[in-house]
Write a protein that holds these residues in place. Sequence first.
Motif, PDB file in Angstrom:
ATOM      1  N   UNK A 133       0.731  -1.279   0.077  1.00 11.18           N
ATOM      2  CA  UNK A 133       0.059  -0.012   0.060  1.00 11.18           C
ATOM      3  C   UNK A 133       0.850   1.130   0.091  1.00 11.18           C
ATOM      4  N   UNK A 134       0.328   2.223  -0.636  1.00 13.17           N
ATOM      5  CA  UNK A 134       0.811   3.235  -0.603  1.00 13.17           C
ATOM      6  C   UNK A 134       0.074   4.384   0.242  1.00 13.17           C
ATOM      7  N   UNK A 135       0.655   5.226   1.246  1.00 14.08           N
ATOM      8  CA  UNK A 135       0.227   5.944   1.985  1.00 14.08           C
ATOM      9  C   UNK A 135       0.919   7.225   2.194  1.00 14.08           C
ATOM     10  N   UNK A 136       0.104   8.434   2.296  1.00 14.26           N
ATOM     11  CA  UNK A 136       0.786   9.728   2.720  1.00 14.26           C
ATOM     12  C   UNK A 136       1.324   9.727   4.240  1.00 14.26           C
ATOM     13  N   UNK A 137       2.693  10.379   4.212  1.00 11.58           N
ATOM     14  CA  UNK A 137       3.046  10.603   5.685  1.00 11.58           C
ATOM     15  C   UNK A 137       3.559  12.240   5.577  1.00 11.58           C
ATOM     16  N   UNK A 138       3.727  12.638   6.691  1.00 10.99           N
ATOM     17  CA  UNK A 138       4.308  13.851   7.070  1.00 10.99           C
ATOM     18  C   UNK A 138       3.448  14.752   6.385  1.00 10.99           C
ATOM     19  N   UNK A 139       2.154  14.916   6.475  1.00 10.41           N
ATOM     20  CA  UNK A 139       1.139  15.748   6.013  1.00 10.41           C
ATOM     21  C   UNK A 139       1.080  15.688   4.568  1.00 10.41           C
ATOM     22  N   UNK A 141       3.824  15.243   2.576  1.00  7.75           N
ATOM     23  CA  UNK A 141       5.076  15.593   1.882  1.00  7.75           C
ATOM     24  C   UNK A 141       5.764  14.351   1.508  1.00  7.75           C
ATOM     25  N   UNK A 142       5.459  13.255   2.151  1.00  6.21           N
ATOM     26  CA  UNK A 142       6.244  11.831   1.444  1.00  6.21           C
ATOM     27  C   UNK A 142       5.063  10.888   1.094  1.00  6.21           C
ATOM     28  N   UNK A 143       5.526   9.876   0.347  1.00  7.02           N
ATOM     29  CA  UNK A 143       4.688   8.750   0.174  1.00  7.02           C
ATOM     30  C   UNK A 143       5.372   7.507   0.966  1.00  7.02           C
ATOM     31  N   UNK A 144       4.753   6.689   1.861  1.00  5.47           N
ATOM     32  CA  UNK A 144       5.455   5.399   2.152  1.00  5.47           C
ATOM     33  C   UNK A 144       4.731   4.357   1.494  1.00  5.47           C
ATOM     34  N   UNK A 145       5.620   3.165   1.175  1.00  8.06           N
ATOM     35  CA  UNK A 145       5.121   1.851   0.990  1.00  8.06           C
ATOM     36  C   UNK A 145       5.114   1.128   2.332  1.00  8.06           C
TER      37      UNK A 145
END
Length: 173
Positions: A133-139, A141-145
């Motif tokens: 899954x791809x989800x936004x992190x740090x408001x 600013x970044x995308x995490x897998x």
Amino acid sequence: MTAKIFVYIDHFDGQALSVSWEAVGAARALAAQTGGSVTALLLGDNVDSLAQEALHYGADEVLLAKDPSLKDYRAEPFTDILAAQAKAAAPEIFLFPTTTRGRELAATTAIDLNTGVLTDVTALELEGGQITAIKPVYAGKLLAKVVCHTRPQIATLRGRAFPKPAPDASRAG
């Protein structure tokens, strides 16, 4: 691998929330990759029309819990029903819309099933039966897998991140 995919349909006052149909569409895309099936889970009272609507949006079957006591949302009985169905059917993937109810139910159902939750997902990839899954992190600013290594793999899907499928009135289940 043939994956059984569950999708919780969130609704209020007889209307399904649009993000529920987006979740069905995302499940349909995953099922197409695995040759699997999509099961919509619908809890409430007087929700027969929503069950038919779930089929039109891409569900292969609908598990319907109808009872006057389910008219208003309450976390504990809803969680008990969802967890019992998941234990009985053993889906590989369980998707929830990212709504207030969806987030709460995903978390409490995961506790009952002793699994994890991928939250606020904006994209899904499937490799060998494992969703990434791809989800936004740090408001944002970044995308995490992120991955969930336990079963069922539970994810909450962010609204408007997945396309809402066009309803097909000829679909039945």
